[in-house]
Motif scaffolding. Structure first.
Motif, PDB file in Angstrom:
ATOM      1  N   LEU A  37      66.951  35.665   3.795  1.00 29.81           N
ATOM      2  CA  LEU A  37      65.918  35.743   2.766  1.00 29.81           C
ATOM      3  C   LEU A  37      64.527  35.816   3.401  1.00 29.81           C
ATOM      4  O   LEU A  37      63.664  36.586   2.947  1.00 29.81           O
ATOM      5  CB  LEU A  37      66.017  34.540   1.834  1.00 29.81           C
ATOM      6  N   VAL A  38      64.289  35.045   4.454  1.00 32.58           N
ATOM      7  CA  VAL A  38      62.995  35.078   5.134  1.00 32.58           C
ATOM      8  C   VAL A  38      62.731  36.475   5.698  1.00 32.58           C
ATOM      9  O   VAL A  38      61.621  37.024   5.580  1.00 32.58           O
ATOM     10  CB  VAL A  38      62.947  34.021   6.254  1.00 32.58           C
ATOM     11  N   VAL A  39      63.757  37.075   6.306  1.00 30.91           N
ATOM     12  CA  VAL A  39      63.599  38.436   6.838  1.00 30.91           C
ATOM     13  C   VAL A  39      63.311  39.412   5.705  1.00 30.91           C
ATOM     14  O   VAL A  39      62.472  40.310   5.834  1.00 30.91           O
ATOM     15  CB  VAL A  39      64.866  38.851   7.609  1.00 30.91           C
ATOM     16  N   ALA A  40      64.009  39.235   4.572  1.00 23.79           N
ATOM     17  CA  ALA A  40      63.783  40.122   3.432  1.00 23.79           C
ATOM     18  C   ALA A  40      62.365  39.981   2.897  1.00 23.79           C
ATOM     19  O   ALA A  40      61.719  40.980   2.546  1.00 23.79           O
ATOM     20  CB  ALA A  40      64.799  39.825   2.333  1.00 23.79           C
ATOM     21  N   VAL A  41      61.872  38.746   2.821  1.00 25.83           N
ATOM     22  CA  VAL A  41      60.497  38.526   2.347  1.00 25.83           C
ATOM     23  C   VAL A  41      59.506  39.210   3.280  1.00 25.83           C
ATOM     24  O   VAL A  41      58.535  39.842   2.825  1.00 25.83           O
ATOM     25  CB  VAL A  41      60.207  37.020   2.236  1.00 25.83           C
ATOM     26  N   ALA A  42      59.743  39.107   4.584  1.00 28.00           N
ATOM     27  CA  ALA A  42      58.861  39.776   5.536  1.00 28.00           C
ATOM     28  C   ALA A  42      58.901  41.293   5.338  1.00 28.00           C
ATOM     29  O   ALA A  42      57.866  41.971   5.379  1.00 28.00           O
ATOM     30  CB  ALA A  42      59.268  39.415   6.962  1.00 28.00           C
ATOM     31  N   ALA A  43      60.106  41.823   5.101  1.00 27.84           N
ATOM     32  CA  ALA A  43      60.229  43.264   4.881  1.00 27.84           C
ATOM     33  C   ALA A  43      59.518  43.688   3.607  1.00 27.84           C
ATOM     34  O   ALA A  43      58.872  44.741   3.556  1.00 27.84           O
ATOM     35  CB  ALA A  43      61.711  43.642   4.817  1.00 27.84           C
ATOM     36  N   ILE A  44      59.621  42.852   2.566  1.00 30.27           N
ATOM     37  CA  ILE A  44      58.936  43.163   1.307  1.00 30.27           C
ATOM     38  C   ILE A  44      57.426  43.151   1.507  1.00 30.27           C
ATOM     39  O   ILE A  44      56.702  44.031   1.026  1.00 30.27           O
ATOM     40  CB  ILE A  44      59.347  42.157   0.219  1.00 30.27           C
ATOM     41  N   ALA A  45      56.935  42.154   2.249  1.00 34.83           N
ATOM     42  CA  ALA A  45      55.486  42.049   2.481  1.00 34.83           C
ATOM     43  C   ALA A  45      54.952  43.251   3.249  1.00 34.83           C
ATOM     44  O   ALA A  45      53.816  43.686   3.038  1.00 34.83           O
ATOM     45  CB  ALA A  45      55.176  40.762   3.238  1.00 34.83           C
ATOM     46  N   LEU A  46      55.769  43.809   4.150  1.00 37.34           N
ATOM     47  CA  LEU A  46      55.318  44.934   4.958  1.00 37.34           C
ATOM     48  C   LEU A  46      55.412  46.271   4.232  1.00 37.34           C
ATOM     49  O   LEU A  46      54.676  47.212   4.550  1.00 37.34           O
ATOM     50  CB  LEU A  46      56.141  45.006   6.253  1.00 37.34           C
ATOM     51  N   VAL A  90      60.704  39.361  -6.117  1.00 37.50           N
ATOM     52  CA  VAL A  90      61.847  40.141  -6.576  1.00 37.50           C
ATOM     53  C   VAL A  90      61.382  41.373  -7.348  1.00 37.50           C
ATOM     54  O   VAL A  90      61.951  42.466  -7.246  1.00 37.50           O
ATOM     55  CB  VAL A  90      62.770  39.270  -7.444  1.00 37.50           C
ATOM     56  N   ALA A  91      60.302  41.220  -8.125  1.00 41.62           N
ATOM     57  CA  ALA A  91      59.818  42.329  -8.950  1.00 41.62           C
ATOM     58  C   ALA A  91      59.272  43.479  -8.117  1.00 41.62           C
ATOM     59  O   ALA A  91      59.420  44.649  -8.491  1.00 41.62           O
ATOM     60  CB  ALA A  91      58.745  41.826  -9.915  1.00 41.62           C
ATOM     61  N   VAL A  92      58.629  43.170  -6.975  1.00 40.04           N
ATOM     62  CA  VAL A  92      58.028  44.237  -6.169  1.00 40.04           C
ATOM     63  C   VAL A  92      58.986  44.771  -5.117  1.00 40.04           C
ATOM     64  O   VAL A  92      58.681  45.784  -4.469  1.00 40.04           O
ATOM     65  CB  VAL A  92      56.736  43.744  -5.481  1.00 40.04           C
ATOM     66  N   ALA A  93      60.123  44.130  -4.924  1.00 40.17           N
ATOM     67  CA  ALA A  93      61.074  44.556  -3.904  1.00 40.17           C
ATOM     68  C   ALA A  93      61.988  45.647  -4.451  1.00 40.17           C
ATOM     69  O   ALA A  93      62.230  45.728  -5.665  1.00 40.17           O
ATOM     70  CB  ALA A  93      61.920  43.372  -3.435  1.00 40.17           C
ATOM     71  N   PRO A  94      62.542  46.479  -3.595  1.00 41.46           N
ATOM     72  CA  PRO A  94      63.577  47.419  -4.039  1.00 41.46           C
ATOM     73  C   PRO A  94      64.755  46.637  -4.613  1.00 41.46           C
ATOM     74  O   PRO A  94      65.241  45.690  -3.970  1.00 41.46           O
ATOM     75  CB  PRO A  94      63.965  48.156  -2.755  1.00 41.46           C
TER      76      PRO A  94
END
Length: 429
Positions: A172-181, A310-314
């Protein structure tokens, strides 16, 4: 004071792991059922607070580490079922009916035993069919978004090998970082980072009652409450099952108008608070469940942030994280489904019908899978010859596998440890 530090830390870990490992499943389920972002954030907040209060109350009242959580398989069911006819209001009505059924199971023990009497292969196959669509999401994400999903899956694999407890939170932390980038900066503009309770007036219709409320009740009972009791019984406790059902059912009723789908006993994270890692003395482990409840309620304040991410992520990326969180549950469900050769075909039929996602007369595949599996068992049931009498083991045999990590919580549990295969009958009511 020193004796309280260990269970308090165990409770904090339980809350963090429980929240981080499956909140994406909850949000995916609520949104699939028709909730807006604000309604999904409200539902997650309501579930956190309700589950936290239940865990704190049950642990303090009975001095037993009875952890509570939202129904993760129930949220996966919402994803598999999709929005019911009538939309979000009808889904909320189904949540209420499911809560009523849980309370009824606590008031009338025969109802709880009837649910537990559903053949384990059929129940396991139904759960596996419900979980399968989400568990395939990591594969689809690797194909559709390899540069984003790849690091998430690799991080999960590495942590699963060396620190399994933190595998999903790490992913989840990696996913959050990917979303932020990768997310556009405008995506966070105007986002409500502080959640608020959004109440929805429930509505009822027959197809949602049969296709959503009843499967939600059955999945929550069979995949959460009964295994949660089995974990406690396995550690030598005799928890009050009826009181636990009444409390979690009432919490589900209160959380439903705010968007919460179901509150129940924790099964996946139950061992973190009930096992010897929480404290060598079983009579001190209830502190861990109380701490976990308080921690989960506090983590609910982050529901707005979680929903915004979650809303801004793919969507496929969020489903991938949710699928990674459910792989262990899928493996357990499949193993339960196909272990017995005599019921294997009925279990496979249940799994196939459930996983197909078919909807007939407005009723989803989980219900029809259960019906198909039970019909297969009835049609092809053969009376098994009576097993020969087994010799009674000598005193002291089989004690080497006791996993309570210390003396049992009660004198009764010390003298005759209940069987974890029948937690409802073994637990107090």
């Amino acid at each position: 004071m020193a004796g309280r530090v260990q269970p308090v830390l165990a409770g904090v870990v339980t809350a963090l792991v429980g929240f981080a490992s499956s909140f994406t499943v909850v949000l995916a389920g609520l949104r699939a059922a028709g909730a807006s972002d604000a309604q999904a954030a409200s539902g997650l907040l309501a579930l956190c607070v309700a589950s936290g209060l239940v865990a704190a109350w049950l642990g303090w009242r009975y001095r037993i580490p009875m952890s509570a959580a939202w129904s993760t398989p129930g949220a996966a069911l919402l994803v598999a079922t999709g929005p019911p006819p009538g939309g979000w209001r009808v889904a909320v009505g189904a949540f209420l009916v499911s809560g009523v059924l849980i309370v009824a199971a606590g008031l009338f023990p025969p109802l709880g035993r009837a649910v537990a009497a559903i053949p384990k292969p059929v129940a396991g196959a139904m759960l596996a069919g419900v979980l399968l669509p989400l568990c395939t999401a990591p594969v689809r994400a690797l194909v559709e978004l390899p540069m984003v999903a790849g690091p998430v899956v690799v991080g999960w694999l590495l942590l699963h090998r060396f620190a399994r407890r933190w595998a999903v939170p790490g992913a989840l932390v990696v996913a959050v970082a990917a979303i932020a980038l990768t997310a556009p900066p405008a995506g966070l503009t105007g986002a409500a980072l502080i959640p608020s309770i959004t109440l929805t007036a429930p509505a009822l219709n027959a197809s949602a009652l049969v296709g959503l409320a009843l499967p939600l009740f059955l999945v929550t009972m069979a995949a959460q409450n009964v295994p949660g009791m089995a974990v406690l019984v396995g550690y030598g406790y005799r928890p009050p099952f009826g009181a636990a059902l009444r409390t979690t059912g009432l919490a589900s009723l209160l959380a439903a108008p705010a968007g919460g789908h179901a509150v129940n006993l924790a099964a996946i994270t139950a061992a973190l608070a009930a096992g010897p890692d929480a404290h060598p003395d079983p009579e001190r482990r209830w502190i861990a469940s109380v701490t976990a409840g308080a921690g989960l309620a506090v983590l609910g304040l982050g529901a707005g942030v979680a929903t915004t991410l979650v809303a801004v992520a793919p969507p496929i990326l969020i489903e991938a994280v949710a699928g990674l969180a459910l792989l262990g549950a899928l493996a357990t469900a499949l193993a339960s489904a196909v272990t017995d050769p005599a019921t294997r075909e009925a279990a496979v039929v249940t799994f196939v019908v459930t996983a197909s996602g078919v909807t007939l007369i407005g009723v989803g595949g989980a219900f029809w899978g259960l019906v198909a599996g039970c019909l297969m068992l009835l049609l092809f049931h053969r009376r098994q010859p009576a097993a020969p009498d087994q010799p009674i083991p000598a005193a002291g045999e089989g004690r080497g596998g006791h996993s309570s990590g210390g003396r049992s919580a009660t004198p009764t549990a010390r003298r005759t440890r209940p069987s974890a295969t029948d937690p409802i009958r073994s637990a107090g009511t």
